[in-house]
Design a protein around this motif. Sequence first.
Motif, PDB file in Angstrom:
ATOM      1  N   SER A 196       0.857  -1.181   0.000  1.00 43.43           N
ATOM      2  CA  SER A 196       0.000   0.000   0.000  1.00 43.43           C
ATOM      3  C   SER A 196       0.898   1.237   0.000  1.00 43.43           C
ATOM      4  O   SER A 196       2.099   1.130   0.241  1.00 43.43           O
ATOM      5  N   SER A 228      -1.765 -11.560   9.956  1.00 43.06           N
ATOM      6  CA  SER A 228      -2.890 -10.661   9.689  1.00 43.06           C
ATOM      7  C   SER A 228      -3.957 -11.279   8.790  1.00 43.06           C
ATOM      8  O   SER A 228      -5.074 -10.780   8.722  1.00 43.06           O
ATOM      9  N   GLU A 281      -8.198  -2.676   5.889  1.00 39.52           N
ATOM     10  CA  GLU A 281      -6.731  -2.723   5.954  1.00 39.52           C
ATOM     11  C   GLU A 281      -6.115  -3.716   4.984  1.00 39.52           C
ATOM     12  O   GLU A 281      -4.892  -3.776   4.845  1.00 39.52           O
ATOM     13  N   ASP A 282      -6.922  -4.509   4.300  1.00 39.23           N
ATOM     14  CA  ASP A 282      -6.421  -5.390   3.246  1.00 39.23           C
ATOM     15  C   ASP A 282      -6.244  -4.649   1.922  1.00 39.23           C
ATOM     16  O   ASP A 282      -5.719  -5.215   0.954  1.00 39.23           O
TER      17      ASP A 282
END
Length: 126
Positions: free
Chosen positions: A40, A62, A88-89
């Motif tokens: 990211s 995670s 958050e992925d």
Amino acid sequence: QVRLVESGGGSVQAGGSLRLSCAAFGYSYNNNPMGWFRQSPVKEREGVAGIQDDGVVRYADSVKGRFTISQDNAKNTLYLQMNILKPEDTAMYYCATDYRRIWGPDILNRLFYRYWGQGTQVTVSS
């Protein structure tokens, strides 16, 4: 020449699912290590899931229990099934492979891979 092509990314709401694919050309996944990574804008490229040449799989903490890595040697394709997706992925997802043996935690270490796909974007909204 090794060429990896990812597909299957997209935009989903939190809790949804996606399946990523990575087709290999000029290369055989059979008995070679493979991995899925993501990156990211605010994080370094990190290992998500990997398969050793002996078939042992490993996941980042995670994603354990939510993501599943698999391969279809007949189609020379690597998959990443992603369930219960979270914001958050959100990241660009890459597949990677190498001819050399990669074992243990190194299967999630990007530094051990020489061949990469171009990436496919996954966006998860809340």
